[in-house]
Design a protein around this motif. Structure first.
Motif, PDB file in Angstrom:
ATOM      1  N   MET A 201       0.959  -1.126  -0.133  1.00  0.00           N
ATOM      2  CA  MET A 201      -0.110  -0.064   0.112  1.00  0.00           C
ATOM      3  C   MET A 201       0.944   1.317   0.247  1.00  0.00           C
ATOM      4  SD  MET A 201      -2.804  -0.964   2.839  1.00  0.00           S
ATOM      5  CE  MET A 201      -3.654   0.721   2.601  1.00  0.00           C
ATOM      6  N   LYS A 202       0.403   2.156  -0.514  1.00  0.00           N
ATOM      7  CA  LYS A 202       1.075   3.824  -0.765  1.00  0.00           C
ATOM      8  C   LYS A 202       1.219   4.150   0.723  1.00  0.00           C
ATOM      9  CE  LYS A 202       0.935   8.046  -2.629  1.00  0.00           C
ATOM     10  NZ  LYS A 202       0.035   8.925  -3.703  1.00  0.00           N
ATOM     11  N   ARG A 203       2.222   4.722   1.150  1.00  0.00           N
ATOM     12  CA  ARG A 203       2.430   5.427   2.303  1.00  0.00           C
ATOM     13  C   ARG A 203       1.493   6.642   2.340  1.00  0.00           C
ATOM     14  NH1 ARG A 203       8.036   6.816   5.432  1.00  0.00           N
ATOM     15  NH2 ARG A 203       7.068   7.985   7.198  1.00  0.00           N
ATOM     16  N   PRO A 204       0.601   7.159   3.235  1.00  0.00           N
ATOM     17  CA  PRO A 204      -0.293   8.191   3.212  1.00  0.00           C
ATOM     18  C   PRO A 204       0.709   9.506   3.047  1.00  0.00           C
ATOM     19  CG  PRO A 204      -0.643   7.145   5.542  1.00  0.00           C
ATOM     20  CD  PRO A 204       0.367   6.191   4.228  1.00  0.00           C
ATOM     21  N   THR A 205       0.440  10.605   2.523  1.00  0.00           N
ATOM     22  CA  THR A 205       1.209  11.700   2.487  1.00  0.00           C
ATOM     23  C   THR A 205       0.254  12.696   3.156  1.00  0.00           C
ATOM     24  OG1 THR A 205       0.398  12.274   0.207  1.00  0.00           O
ATOM     25  CG2 THR A 205       2.151  11.024   0.398  1.00  0.00           C
ATOM     26  N   ILE A 206       0.969  14.123   3.039  1.00  0.00           N
ATOM     27  CA  ILE A 206       0.394  15.123   3.918  1.00  0.00           C
ATOM     28  C   ILE A 206      -0.789  15.706   2.986  1.00  0.00           C
ATOM     29  CG2 ILE A 206       1.936  16.759   2.662  1.00  0.00           C
ATOM     30  CD1 ILE A 206       1.826  18.524   5.292  1.00  0.00           C
ATOM     31  N   HIS A 207      -0.595  15.366   1.457  1.00  0.00           N
ATOM     32  CA  HIS A 207      -1.928  15.626   0.771  1.00  0.00           C
ATOM     33  C   HIS A 207      -2.993  14.764   1.055  1.00  0.00           C
ATOM     34  CE1 HIS A 207       0.801  17.841  -1.723  1.00  0.00           C
ATOM     35  NE2 HIS A 207       1.945  17.052  -1.889  1.00  0.00           N
ATOM     36  N   ASP A 208      -2.787  13.742   1.377  1.00  0.00           N
ATOM     37  CA  ASP A 208      -3.832  12.809   1.773  1.00  0.00           C
ATOM     38  C   ASP A 208      -4.727  13.303   2.947  1.00  0.00           C
ATOM     39  OD1 ASP A 208      -3.319  11.091  -0.431  1.00  0.00           O
ATOM     40  OD2 ASP A 208      -1.734   9.995   0.788  1.00  0.00           O
ATOM     41  N   VAL A 209      -3.796  13.684   3.857  1.00  0.00           N
ATOM     42  CA  VAL A 209      -4.453  14.224   5.131  1.00  0.00           C
ATOM     43  C   VAL A 209      -5.161  15.493   4.840  1.00  0.00           C
ATOM     44  CG1 VAL A 209      -3.757  15.164   7.253  1.00  0.00           C
ATOM     45  CG2 VAL A 209      -2.687  13.373   6.637  1.00  0.00           C
ATOM     46  N   ALA A 210      -4.586  16.444   4.132  1.00  0.00           N
ATOM     47  CA  ALA A 210      -5.287  17.666   3.604  1.00  0.00           C
ATOM     48  C   ALA A 210      -6.681  17.383   2.902  1.00  0.00           C
ATOM     49  CB  ALA A 210      -4.294  18.618   2.829  1.00  0.00           C
ATOM     50  N   ALA A 211      -6.535  16.366   1.807  1.00  0.00           N
ATOM     51  CA  ALA A 211      -7.786  16.184   1.271  1.00  0.00           C
ATOM     52  C   ALA A 211      -9.078  15.447   2.430  1.00  0.00           C
ATOM     53  CB  ALA A 211      -7.634  15.162   0.253  1.00  0.00           C
ATOM     54  N   ALA A 212      -8.495  14.414   3.131  1.00  0.00           N
ATOM     55  CA  ALA A 212      -9.207  14.117   3.999  1.00  0.00           C
ATOM     56  C   ALA A 212     -10.022  15.094   5.093  1.00  0.00           C
ATOM     57  CB  ALA A 212      -8.584  12.744   4.738  1.00  0.00           C
ATOM     58  N   ALA A 213      -9.178  16.061   5.550  1.00  0.00           N
ATOM     59  CA  ALA A 213      -9.637  17.116   6.473  1.00  0.00           C
ATOM     60  C   ALA A 213     -10.434  18.285   5.754  1.00  0.00           C
ATOM     61  CB  ALA A 213      -8.403  17.518   7.237  1.00  0.00           C
ATOM     62  N   GLY A 214     -10.169  18.204   4.450  1.00  0.00           N
ATOM     63  CA  GLY A 214     -11.040  19.451   3.680  1.00  0.00           C
ATOM     64  C   GLY A 214     -10.390  20.704   4.014  1.00  0.00           C
ATOM     65  N   VAL A 215      -9.019  20.768   4.417  1.00  0.00           N
ATOM     66  CA  VAL A 215      -8.051  21.933   4.301  1.00  0.00           C
ATOM     67  C   VAL A 215      -6.881  21.974   3.260  1.00  0.00           C
ATOM     68  CG1 VAL A 215      -8.741  22.068   6.659  1.00  0.00           C
ATOM     69  CG2 VAL A 215      -6.805  20.998   6.039  1.00  0.00           C
ATOM     70  N   SER A 216      -6.389  23.066   3.469  1.00  0.00           N
ATOM     71  CA  SER A 216      -5.259  23.040   2.377  1.00  0.00           C
ATOM     72  C   SER A 216      -4.006  22.322   3.143  1.00  0.00           C
ATOM     73  CB  SER A 216      -4.855  24.367   2.122  1.00  0.00           C
ATOM     74  OG  SER A 216      -4.200  25.089   3.339  1.00  0.00           O
ATOM     75  N   ARG A 217      -3.162  21.975   2.052  1.00  0.00           N
ATOM     76  CA  ARG A 217      -1.919  21.332   2.593  1.00  0.00           C
ATOM     77  C   ARG A 217      -1.118  22.276   3.498  1.00  0.00           C
ATOM     78  NH1 ARG A 217       3.201  21.200   1.856  1.00  0.00           N
ATOM     79  NH2 ARG A 217       4.668  19.395   1.494  1.00  0.00           N
ATOM     80  N   GLY A 218      -1.120  23.599   3.113  1.00  0.00           N
ATOM     81  CA  GLY A 218      -0.521  24.523   4.237  1.00  0.00           C
ATOM     82  C   GLY A 218      -0.899  24.623   5.558  1.00  0.00           C
ATOM     83  N   THR A 219      -2.375  24.358   5.702  1.00  0.00           N
ATOM     84  CA  THR A 219      -2.983  24.587   6.761  1.00  0.00           C
ATOM     85  C   THR A 219      -2.340  23.211   7.645  1.00  0.00           C
ATOM     86  OG1 THR A 219      -4.928  25.625   6.005  1.00  0.00           O
ATOM     87  CG2 THR A 219      -5.019  24.285   8.171  1.00  0.00           C
ATOM     88  N   VAL A 220      -2.279  22.074   7.071  1.00  0.00           N
ATOM     89  CA  VAL A 220      -2.024  20.866   7.865  1.00  0.00           C
ATOM     90  C   VAL A 220      -0.115  21.062   8.069  1.00  0.00           C
ATOM     91  CG1 VAL A 220      -1.290  18.254   7.486  1.00  0.00           C
ATOM     92  CG2 VAL A 220      -3.556  19.593   6.317  1.00  0.00           C
TER      93      VAL A 220
END
Length: 332
Positions: A1-20
């Motif tokens: 499985m692909k290791r989750p990235t900060i982009h995945d967290v941002a998408a799941a949270a509905g916020v920008s990558r910068g906020t994460v």
């Protein structure tokens, strides 16, 4: 499985990558709503922070080094050190920081500590049981890495912030107790005289006894049980009619009790014995040890708090000195 990235967290949270990114890097100005959403997304995706990547951005390692300036065997013999370690680990974990333990018992160890800190591997240094004139400490002061001490560093009290128990008043409490018990020939076994505990506990003893605190009633130890045994033997040889002894640590007091037992002296009938620390040793001696309780966990907590404040760029505070308490058991 692909290791989750900060982009995945941002998408799941509905916020920008910068906020994460700001949240992960310790920014305090992320809204509560965004914080909750990001934390939930991290749990759902299984995202793990890449510490190496974060260090490049924050210039932080996420770790603190604790340096014990004693021989390696003392780390396991003296229960006081384990209290400091447990407390530091717990408080640093709340900041998602790690503790690196280093023992500086000889010149080679001290050189390794200096290289480690100068190499940028730690955000701060927690000094434990430091001795006066230690060139390692002087070298650390010259680095840009924040450093604090549990107990003052003799000669650098105004340079290195510290937290400590009130050693001098604690020694006064014990010595007054022995005097109030009607003891007339009171001796003491000190800690090393290049440490604040060694110096200040002897000063408290002398504060109460005045001229009665003669040199022949004073012996020195090194915080170990063996040194308490040998110091007690020297006192008995030199002052056979002594009827009380204030020992500057519980571990040394356990050694003193062993020597008194071997010499046929009853405790407390013939010789009263008082310790210092109220460590786990105190309740297991025979008889249980009358001692001075220093709030070891609180002192460690305050030391970590001082260090974290320095790491966060705050100005050093005045020393934090915490009160001690006399604990009366059966030995005095």
């Amino acid at each position: 499985m692909k290791r989750p990235t900060i982009h995945d967290v941002a998408a799941a949270a509905g916020v920008s990558r910068g906020t994460v990114s700001r949240l992960l890097n310790g920014d305090r100005y992320v809204s509560t709503t965004a914080r909750v959403a990001i934390e939930r997304a991290i749990a759902e995706t299984g995202y793990v922070v890449n510490r190496n990547a974060r260090s490049l951005v924050t210039q932080r390692t996420g770790s603190v080094v604790m340096v014990l300036s004693e021989p390696h065997e003392k780390l396991f013999e003296d229960p006081n050190y384990s209290v400091a370690i447990r407390t530091a680990v717990r408080l640093l974990a709340e900041r998602d920081m790690s503790l690196v333990m280093m023992v500086a018992g000889d010149d080679g160890d001290r050189d390794r500590v200096i290289r480690y800190v100068r190499g940028g591997h730690a955000d701060g240094v927690f000094l434990l049981s430091t001795h006066a004139g230690d060139r390692m400490v002087e070298a650390l002061v010259d680095t840009a890495v924040p450093a604090v001490a549990q107990g003052a560093v003799v000669g650098l009290e105004n340079v290195i912030p510290y937290a400590a128990a009130d050693d001098r008043e604690g020694a006064r409490q014990m010595t007054r107790h022995l005097v109030e018990q009607g003891r007339r020939r009171i001796a003491t076994i000190t800690g090393p005289m290049d440490t604040p505990g060694g110096i200040q506990r002897l000063e408290g003893f002398a504060d109460v006894l005045g001229r009665k605190a003669s040199k022949k009633l004073i012996e020195h130890g090194d915080w170990t049980q063996l040194s308490g045994e040998s110091a007690m033997a020297r006192l008995l040889e030199r002052v056979p009619d002594l009827d009380a002894v204030f020992v500057a640590s519980d571990l040394m007091a356990a050694g003193a009790l062993s020597t008194l037992r071997a010499a046929g002296r009853r405790v407390p009938e013939d010789v009263a014995v008082g310790g210092f620390d109220d460590s786990s040793v105190a309740a297991t001696t025979h008889p249980p040890l009358t001692t001075v309780r220093q709030p070891l966990a609180r002192v460690a907590e305050e030391t970590v708090r001082l260090l974290l404040a320095l790491i966060d760029g705050e100005r050093p505070e005045n020393p934090v000195i915490l009160p001690t308490t006399l604990v009366v058991r059966d030995s005095a």
